[in-house]
Design an enzyme around this catalytic site. Structure first.
Site, PDB file in Angstrom:
ATOM      1  N   HIS A  43      36.124  54.174  48.585  1.00  0.00           N
ATOM      2  CA  HIS A  43      36.061  52.776  49.074  1.00  0.00           C
ATOM      3  C   HIS A  43      34.634  52.249  48.832  1.00  0.00           C
ATOM      4  CE1 HIS A  43      37.059  49.254  51.288  1.00  0.00           C
ATOM      5  NE2 HIS A  43      36.868  49.680  52.533  1.00  0.00           N
ATOM      6  N   HIS A  77      42.167  50.388  41.346  1.00  0.00           N
ATOM      7  CA  HIS A  77      42.304  49.715  42.645  1.00  0.00           C
ATOM      8  C   HIS A  77      43.674  50.010  43.245  1.00  0.00           C
ATOM      9  CE1 HIS A  77      42.140  46.559  45.721  1.00  0.00           C
ATOM     10  NE2 HIS A  77      40.831  46.674  45.571  1.00  0.00           N
ATOM     11  N   ARG A  96      35.920  39.508  41.547  1.00  0.00           N
ATOM     12  CA  ARG A  96      34.573  39.741  42.092  1.00  0.00           C
ATOM     13  C   ARG A  96      33.683  40.375  41.015  1.00  0.00           C
ATOM     14  NH1 ARG A  96      36.306  43.211  47.259  1.00  0.00           N
ATOM     15  NH2 ARG A  96      37.441  44.219  45.559  1.00  0.00           N
ATOM     16  N   ASP A 118      32.811  47.059  42.564  1.00  0.00           N
ATOM     17  CA  ASP A 118      31.685  47.993  42.595  1.00  0.00           C
ATOM     18  C   ASP A 118      31.142  48.332  41.208  1.00  0.00           C
ATOM     19  OD1 ASP A 118      31.798  48.307  45.417  1.00  0.00           O
ATOM     20  OD2 ASP A 118      33.584  49.531  45.143  1.00  0.00           O
TER      21      ASP A 118
END
Ligand code: NMX
Ligand code: MLT
Length: 474
Positions: free
Chosen positions: A308, A354, A363, A409
């Site tokens: 995560h 994901h 994002r 990320d």
């Protein structure tokens, strides 16, 4: 009487009347015309809550028995993927389009939410207002909220002492979560509950705690950063700055572009519907009527896992290991080999894949746009761009990865690194500060709507085998 429509209602209406709403420009003006001028977030919410309580009551009464799908053994064994089981008002994730905050996509938020200067990155306070009310705030409303948050940004000394009790080598997330736990001593919800508050009023101290928590976590986070990496030289709040700008300032970064990056960073990391590990944990813990501090500290512990939120740390460390081994001008072939080496040693490629998304995370895309604007020649950004070409076909070739595309990320670390925030082990703390906005917004609504204790049913393998045998023979 309420004179506005929620953004999600507008978004629904917009899609129904798409022919009459051909440009975003029209809908922007339309949304702005509908937004209220009241500067007080608390009284706005107070006005909204009865309407939403009625809505929930009607939904239960009229449609309580409508089926939303069926549960399969795969879902029970597979981390509940695809199982709809939570109410989360503040945002909704579409597998292909990505996140919408109260109906607004990230590009729409960038256009609609107030910025420090026109055309700049959205102010996270504006997003907080949007998540809580479903309305796009005016600049005046956002400025009022900025000032309210600054007023709440005080941290008692025992919080810092609790952090100081840990060795400097403790992971930044451990230090941060410890600080948040120590902040709990000031919980208004806990005090009110001990005094016997009526359940219809639960949302009020939850609101108090939530706004204070959101205001205070940047101070705790900055303390952790300066303690570990800057010899304990702390920087106080600057009363002239907004939430994101101040956070960057307290960390020690005052390049205006870094302030803009922080505003964008906090905004896009704030919320990702309810099923992700941190949001779900916060919601679950709060369903026992644990106060926002207890709930958010629990959420942070979930965020600290490498699958995560810790993935942002893992990405930069992995990228740096690529550079250490192969140099910055790595060829495509060398990069492919490095990716396969990672996979063959039983590790994941961090920043890709994901649980819900099936396309490139928006994002990621907006961070890429930021990089193209501000740091196009940065070698690590160029490496991230190369990974965008190299990794998805390899993960696809692996055959089992449901989403080979990059997530949030994959990009954040190289941006922070470019502006000097190069300590990768700290990155998840930034994610944690951002997530306080989404998790706390929903917690206020959890209490306002009177959502119940969360308690799903679990079963054993014996139970599943028996059930399947019976199902096969009937
Ligand atoms: N690299 C290697 N293998 C992967 C990857 C990846 N990036 N993504 C998925 N897989 C594997 C996964 O480990 C699983 O293998 P196995 O059956 O052997 O256990 C298989 O592909 C199927 O997994 P999926 O159904 O595609 O993904 P799932 O929903 O289980 O997990 C993640 C989602 C995000 C945990 C997974 O994609 C992952 O581990 N990615 C890398 C870590 C990461 O970037 N996490 C950050 C997510 C965003 N965030 O901030 O939280
Ligand atoms: C998040 O932002 O929480 C992550 O993308 C993980 C998720 O949505 O499951």
């Amino acid at each position: 009487m309420v004179f506005f429509r929620t953004v999600s209602a507008l978004a629904r209406l917009r899609s129904r009347t798409a022919a009459q709403q051909p440009t975003l420009g029209n809908s922007v003006r339309w949304l702005q015309m509908q937004s209220s001028s009241d500067l007080d977030l608390h009284s706005q919410l107070k006005e909204l809550i009865p309407e939403q309580q009625e809505r929930l009551k009607k939904l239960k009464a009229d449609h309580g028995k409508v089926q939303l799908g069926s549960i399969t053994v795969d879902m029970v064994l597979g981390g509940m993927r695809g199982m709809t089981g939570l109410l989360w008002e503040t945002s909704l994730l579409d597998p292909d389009e990505g996140i919408r905050f109260r109906g607004l996509s990230i590009p729409e938020c960038q256009k609609l939410l107030p910025a420090v200067k026109p055309g700049g990155e959205p102010l996270p306070e504006g997003l907080l207002w949007l998540l809580l009310t479903g309305k796009v705030p005016s600049k005046e409303q956002v400025d009022a909220l900025s000032s309210e948050l600054r007023g709440r940004a005080t941290v008692p000394d025992y919080v810092y002492k609790a952090i100081d009790a840990l060795p400097l080598t403790a992971h930044p997330m451990t230090q941060f979560a410890t600080g948040v736990m120590a902040l709990q001593v000031q919980s208004e919800f806990q005090k009110a509950y001990e005094k016997g508050i009526h359940k219809s009023k639960y949302w009020e101290p939850t609101y108090e705690d939530s706004l204070s928590l959101i205001a205070r976590v940047p101070l705790v986070a900055a303390y952790v950063y300066r303690r570990i990496y800057k010899g304990g030289q702390f920087i106080p709040v600057d009363d002239s700055l907004d939430y994101g700008g101040n956070f960057s300032h307290m960390l020690g970064f005052d390049d205006p572009k870094m302030h803009e990056l922080m505003r964008l960073y906090v905004t896009i990391h704030s919320d990702h519907e309810g099923g992700n590990v941190s949001a779900h944990t916060g919601h679950l813990v709060a369903s026992a009527l644990s106060d926002p501090y207890l709930s958010f500290a629990a959420a942070l512990n979930g965020l600290a896992g490498p699958l995560h939120g810790l993935a942002n740390q893992e990405v930069l460390l992995w990228i740096k290991s690529v550079v250490d081994e192969c140099g910055e001008n790595i060829s495509t072939e060398q990069l492919k080999e490095y990716v396969w080496k990672t996979l063959n040693s039983g590790k994941v490629v961090p920043g890709f894949g994901h649980g819900v998304l099936r396309k490139t995370d928006p994002r990621y895309t907006c961070q890429r746009e930021f990089a193209l604007k501000h740091l196009p020649d940065d070698p690590l950004f160029q490496l991230v761009s190369k990974l965008y070409e190299v990794v998805p076909p390899i993960l696809t070739e692996l055959g089992k990865v449901k989403n080979p595309w990059p997530n949030v990320d994959a990009h954040s670390g190289v941006l922070l690194n470019y502006f000097g925030l190069s300590e990768a082990r700290y990155y998840t703390v930034l994610f944690g500060v951002s997530r306080s906005i989404g998790i706390c917004s929903q917690l206020i609504w959890d209490r306002a709507l009177g959502l119940p204790l969360e308690r799903p049913k679990s079963v054993t393998m014996d139970w599943l085998e028996n059930h399947c045998r019976k199902a096969a023979s009937s």
